[in-house]
Motif scaffolding. Structure first.
Motif, PDB file in Angstrom:
ATOM      1  N   PHE A 233      34.551  36.257  43.067  1.00  0.00           N
ATOM      2  CA  PHE A 233      35.506  37.316  42.762  1.00  0.00           C
ATOM      3  C   PHE A 233      34.851  38.678  42.995  1.00  0.00           C
ATOM      4  O   PHE A 233      33.681  38.896  42.661  1.00  0.00           O
ATOM      5  N   LEU A 234      35.634  39.571  43.581  1.00  0.00           N
ATOM      6  CA  LEU A 234      35.248  40.973  43.727  1.00  0.00           C
ATOM      7  C   LEU A 234      36.240  41.806  42.934  1.00  0.00           C
ATOM      8  O   LEU A 234      37.465  41.626  43.068  1.00  0.00           O
ATOM      9  N   SER A 235      35.761  42.681  42.069  1.00  0.00           N
ATOM     10  CA  SER A 235      36.660  43.542  41.290  1.00  0.00           C
ATOM     11  C   SER A 235      36.291  44.999  41.516  1.00  0.00           C
ATOM     12  O   SER A 235      35.113  45.362  41.503  1.00  0.00           O
TER      13      SER A 235
ATOM     14  N   ILE B 286      33.519  37.431  36.842  1.00  0.00           N
ATOM     15  CA  ILE B 286      34.392  38.578  37.061  1.00  0.00           C
ATOM     16  C   ILE B 286      34.112  39.634  35.990  1.00  0.00           C
ATOM     17  O   ILE B 286      33.602  39.324  34.907  1.00  0.00           O
ATOM     18  N   GLY B 287      34.449  40.886  36.277  1.00  0.00           N
ATOM     19  CA  GLY B 287      34.265  41.954  35.300  1.00  0.00           C
ATOM     20  C   GLY B 287      35.051  43.186  35.688  1.00  0.00           C
ATOM     21  O   GLY B 287      35.540  43.303  36.812  1.00  0.00           O
ATOM     22  N   THR B 288      35.206  44.116  34.746  1.00  0.00           N
ATOM     23  CA  THR B 288      35.915  45.377  34.997  1.00  0.00           C
ATOM     24  C   THR B 288      34.943  46.524  34.725  1.00  0.00           C
ATOM     25  O   THR B 288      34.857  47.029  33.608  1.00  0.00           O
TER      26      THR B 288
ATOM     27  N   GLY C 181      30.975  39.093  41.463  1.00  0.00           N
ATOM     28  CA  GLY C 181      30.799  37.975  40.556  1.00  0.00           C
ATOM     29  C   GLY C 181      29.905  36.904  41.151  1.00  0.00           C
ATOM     30  O   GLY C 181      29.442  37.007  42.295  1.00  0.00           O
ATOM     31  N   SER C 182      29.644  35.856  40.384  1.00  0.00           N
ATOM     32  CA  SER C 182      28.784  34.776  40.863  1.00  0.00           C
ATOM     33  C   SER C 182      29.508  33.967  41.936  1.00  0.00           C
ATOM     34  O   SER C 182      30.739  33.858  41.950  1.00  0.00           O
ATOM     35  N   ILE C 183      28.726  33.417  42.852  1.00  0.00           N
ATOM     36  CA  ILE C 183      29.267  32.573  43.920  1.00  0.00           C
ATOM     37  C   ILE C 183      29.258  31.126  43.434  1.00  0.00           C
ATOM     38  O   ILE C 183      28.220  30.610  43.011  1.00  0.00           O
ATOM     39  N   GLU C 184      30.431  30.476  43.496  1.00  0.00           N
ATOM     40  CA  GLU C 184      30.554  29.115  42.992  1.00  0.00           C
ATOM     41  C   GLU C 184      31.263  28.227  44.001  1.00  0.00           C
ATOM     42  O   GLU C 184      32.118  28.690  44.764  1.00  0.00           O
TER      43      GLU C 184
END
Length: 439
Positions: free
Chosen positions: A404-406, A364-366, A380-383
């Protein structure tokens, strides 16, 4: 013998100067048309500048690291043509001829009146190419349709001769579609509060590293973006199991059929392009108290270069491309981005950006908005994760592929409801991906 002036090209409308970062030739060297002469760096892109003529490097006027205004003569090439001085300059993104020619040797060079016919050209044409075009009564409009094999698609002598031979033999000629120019970027307020200077103590064993030119530009843009736009970030988790299974099933076939590596990013880009058409306010820019809704959906993809810096090539009209077109375009832009082979047009005109934190195994990131856009998506990475799913016999814990999508967005025009709905729509498109989709 005559002298041909090599001028600093104009690499985009807002670029007024460039830094010479490398010379590939020295005085006395013999060069041929399209040989790389020197490399320049601007705020937007690094580019290699080819020679428009054959000849010998007579004089180099600027050293490496010199900052040279657009249009300034940087070198002279001595040619075999028996003509007055020629000048090579590029006025648009891919180069426009602004040279004046004389009629001393009409079989080799166009007359000055004819040179005016090339003022609307989208790329540079050498005097020899222009001369042949004149002799064969080939108009600029017809010349523009020829796919060139030279640097940045430049038409070389053999390209033109092959085209003429094809016309003579009656062979059909197919030209690549010409891309419409991107909408102009919104202006960013020039008056910015100065960044506060922080006093930093330095220890005896600390190492000091000077920022390189690109890192300084990135730093300035990031600070500017935060100062200009109030950032808000929303996050969703998407179940992309169908997408993962589909890619695993299709990637080998895709490689064999199209000679392209199928990654997840073209699918992310496709989903973003679909959502942007449904939420036009996110495909926008802010200019003072005006909101500019962009007519084109041009999606920029952040690419990490070998030197650690980032560049954002743009897929123009991404909503008009199918998955094959998106994959091919993205792979081509990413490969050339890593090798400093992009033109200014290919990193400008973006209306929305995607940055892939997952490529570094970050979940995740902003991200910071790429001005003058108003939003940016981070993937984000797929896990693999345990998830509760409803079954005919009750709830069950199963393994699913999730990510995660941010979304960071400009709170001046996008509120939480719109930003959240747009992000949710992207997630829904990905979750509803057809595992049986055909290529």
């Amino acid at each position: 013998m005559s002298e041909f002036k090599i001028q600093m090209p104009k690499m985009g409308e807002s670029v007024q100067e460039a830094t010479i970062t490398k010379w590939f030739v020295k005085e006395g060297d013999k060069v041929e048309e399209d040989d790389v002469l020197f490399e320049i760096a601007t705020e937007k892109v690094d580019s290699e500048i080819p020679s428009p003529v054959d000849g010998i490097i007579k004089k180099i006027l600027f050293e490496v690291d010199a900052v040279v205004p657009v249009g300034e003569v940087v070198a002279y090439i001595e040619t075999d043509e028996d003509a007055d001085e020629e000048t090579a300059t590029e006025g648009e993104t891919k180069g426009q001829e602004k040279a004046e020619t004389t009629d001393k040797n009409d079989s080799q060079l166009l007359q000055e009146e004819s040179a005016g016919d090339f003022k609307g050209a989208s790329r540079f044409y050498s005097p020899l190419v222009r001369s042949i075009a004149k002799e064969e009564n080939i108009s600029l409009e017809e010349l523009e349709k020829i796919h060139g094999s030279g640097t940045n698609g430049r038409v070389q002598k053999q390209d033109l001769l092959d085209y003429i031979a094809g016309k003579t033999s009656g062979k059909a000629f197919s030209a690549p579609a010409k891309e419409a120019p991107a909408a102009p970027s919104a202006s960013v307020p020039k008056e910015k509060p100065a960044a506060p200077k922080v006093s930093v103590s330095i220890g005896a064993d600390d190492q000091i590293i000077e920022m390189d030119r690109v890192r300084k530009i990135i730093a300035e843009h990031m600070v500017n973006s935060v100062q200009v736009a109030p950032h808000v970030t929303s996050v969703v988790e998407a179940d992309v199991t169908n997408l993962v299974l589909w890619r695993k099933k299709m990637k080998d076939e895709f490689q064999q059929k199209y000679n392209q590596n199928l990654t997840f990013m073209p699918v992310f880009t496709e989903a973003v392009a679909m959502a942007l058409r449904e939420f036009p306010m996110v495909n926008a820019s802010v200019d003072g108290d005006k909101i500019i809704l962009r007519s084109k959906v041009n999606v920029g993809i952040a690419v990490a270069k070998p030197d650690g810096n980032l560049i954002v090539p743009v897929i123009k009209e991404a909503d008009q491309k199918n998955l094959i077109g998106l994959t091919s375009t993205l792979n081509d832009l990413a490969n050339r981005a890593r090798n400093n082979k992009l033109s200014p047009d290919e990193i400008s005109g973006g209306t929305f950006s995607i940055t892939n934190f997952g490529s570094f195994r970050n979940i995740i990131g902003t991200p910071i908005i790429n001005q003058p856009q108003v939003a940016i998506l981070a993937t984000g990475s797929i896990e693999k994760k345990p998830a509760v799913m409803e079954t005919p016999t009750g709830d069950a814990i199963v393994v699913r592929h999730k990510m995660f999508l941010s979304l960071s967005y400009d709170h001046r025009i996008i509120d939480g409801a719109m930003g959240g709905a747009f992000l949710r729509r992207i997630a829904d498109i990905l979750e509803e991906f057809d595992v049986n989709r055909k290529i």
